[in-house]
Design a protein around this motif. Structure first.
Motif, PDB file in Angstrom:
ATOM      1  N   LEU A  31       0.812  -1.217   0.000  1.00  0.00           N
ATOM      2  CA  LEU A  31       0.000   0.000   0.000  1.00  0.00           C
ATOM      3  C   LEU A  31       0.848   1.270   0.000  1.00  0.00           C
ATOM      4  O   LEU A  31       0.320   2.379   0.011  1.00  0.00           O
ATOM      5  N   ARG A  32       2.187   1.111   0.013  1.00  0.00           N
ATOM      6  CA  ARG A  32       3.059   2.275  -0.090  1.00  0.00           C
ATOM      7  C   ARG A  32       2.821   2.990  -1.409  1.00  0.00           C
ATOM      8  O   ARG A  32       2.578   2.361  -2.440  1.00  0.00           O
ATOM      9  N   ALA A  33       2.926   4.303  -1.394  1.00  0.00           N
ATOM     10  CA  ALA A  33       2.653   5.083  -2.610  1.00  0.00           C
ATOM     11  C   ALA A  33       3.900   5.202  -3.473  1.00  0.00           C
ATOM     12  O   ALA A  33       5.010   5.388  -2.978  1.00  0.00           O
ATOM     13  N   LEU A  34       3.684   5.047  -4.784  1.00  0.00           N
ATOM     14  CA  LEU A  34       4.688   5.373  -5.790  1.00  0.00           C
ATOM     15  C   LEU A  34       4.066   6.449  -6.671  1.00  0.00           C
ATOM     16  O   LEU A  34       3.026   6.202  -7.292  1.00  0.00           O
ATOM     17  N   SER A  35       4.673   7.615  -6.711  1.00  0.00           N
ATOM     18  CA  SER A  35       4.107   8.744  -7.459  1.00  0.00           C
ATOM     19  C   SER A  35       2.642   8.966  -7.097  1.00  0.00           C
ATOM     20  O   SER A  35       1.792   9.201  -7.963  1.00  0.00           O
ATOM     21  N   GLY A  36       2.345   8.843  -5.801  1.00  0.00           N
ATOM     22  CA  GLY A  36       1.004   9.144  -5.314  1.00  0.00           C
ATOM     23  C   GLY A  36       0.000   8.013  -5.451  1.00  0.00           C
ATOM     24  O   GLY A  36      -1.149   8.160  -5.019  1.00  0.00           O
ATOM     25  N   THR A  37       0.392   6.884  -6.046  1.00  0.00           N
ATOM     26  CA  THR A  37      -0.515   5.749  -6.235  1.00  0.00           C
ATOM     27  C   THR A  37       0.037   4.533  -5.505  1.00  0.00           C
ATOM     28  O   THR A  37       1.236   4.242  -5.636  1.00  0.00           O
ATOM     29  N   PRO A  38      -0.801   3.810  -4.732  1.00  0.00           N
ATOM     30  CA  PRO A  38      -0.281   2.649  -4.007  1.00  0.00           C
ATOM     31  C   PRO A  38       0.392   1.644  -4.948  1.00  0.00           C
ATOM     32  O   PRO A  38      -0.063   1.410  -6.067  1.00  0.00           O
ATOM     33  N   MET A  39       1.491   1.072  -4.463  1.00  0.00           N
ATOM     34  CA  MET A  39       2.252   0.102  -5.246  1.00  0.00           C
ATOM     35  C   MET A  39       1.355  -1.022  -5.755  1.00  0.00           C
ATOM     36  O   MET A  39       1.488  -1.482  -6.888  1.00  0.00           O
ATOM     37  N   LEU A  40       0.406  -1.447  -4.919  1.00  0.00           N
ATOM     38  CA  LEU A  40      -0.502  -2.525  -5.314  1.00  0.00           C
ATOM     39  C   LEU A  40      -1.288  -2.157  -6.571  1.00  0.00           C
ATOM     40  O   LEU A  40      -1.484  -2.998  -7.463  1.00  0.00           O
TER      41      LEU A  40
END
Length: 248
Positions: A31-40
């Protein structure tokens, strides 16, 4: 081989029930964000980007399935693909098994993909599916190793460790996901390979234990696993480059 008169449908199972402790405290790794979107969400989109994938099953933390379902509903996902969230188990092996159990009857091939590999390109996904369709019971994307590898006698953290040998690097591959399987073969592996300790982290390894052949197709450098803080930096850089190149 599957009955050729039946449509050949592929599903992707994403086990995302783990905590991802190596990235430190905070939200579960998926659920960590990458560029504001969760990795999932990146990982789900990566599977749904393949026109061959008709269903994506996300295996959520046992007490977090509603939260993950809401997360999928909040983000734009390809509409030609179906999405399903099921509660997971205590180990990755158990979670993948629960994802398999949720698949409809008409699924012929299954991809198992790490939520922590959010940036795998669609060409890699398609190459895995194609190899399964061509008859391989299990398919693994993998890359040659850049580093020489040493086998050691493990010691205490930080202590010098004696080298036992140096495997021939040309014969070694670093395995990625999605791993692809003939559905019946993978189900049989999960039914017959006992959970040992924390369970299997490599579904292809379970198929190997059945004595079935496993083949490797070329992986991709962008299918790396986001495990440590430095990987997050690299993932952000890849996304920034994609946005600059593709307006992604």
């Amino acid at each position: 081989m599957s009955d050729q008169s039946r449509p050949y449908r592929t599903a992707a199972v994403i086990p995302a029930a783990g905590r991802g402790v190596r990235l430190g405290p905070g939200a579960p790794k998926a659920l960590r964000a990458l560029s504001g979107t969760p990795m999932l969400i990146h990982a789900v989109r990566a599977m749904a980007a393949s026109r061959s994938v008709s269903l994506v099953v996300v295996v959520a933390p046992a007490d977090g399935a509603p939260e993950v379902k809401n997360l999928l509903d909040e983000h734009a996902l390809p509409e030609r693909t179906d999405y399903l969230v099921v509660p997971g188990g205590d180990t990755r092996q158990e979670s993948v098994g629960l994802g398999l159990a949720a698949l409809p009857e008409d699924i012929s091939a299954v991809l198992v993909h790490d939520a922590a590999r959010p940036l795998v390109p669609v060409d890699t996904v398609d190459a895995v599916i194609e190899a399964v369709r061509d008859g391989a019971p299990a398919v693994v994307p993998a890359l040659p190793l850049a580093d020489t590898v040493k086998e050691v006698e493990p010691g205490a953290p930080g202590d010098p460790e004696p080298v036992l040998g140096t495997p021939v690097r040309a014969r070694l591959r670093a395995v990625q996901t999605p791993q692809g399987f003939d559905r019946d073969t993978l189900v049989r592996a999960h039914e017959s390979v006992a959970v040992d300790g924390d369970g299997a982290t490599d579904d292809a390894g379970m198929v190997e234990q059945l004595g079935e052949p496993v083949v490797v197709v070329p992986g991709h450098e962008e299918a790396f696993k986001v495990t440590r803080p430095l990987d997050l930096v690299l993932a952000e850089a890849v996304l920034a480059r994609r946005r600059a190149n593709d307006g992604f």
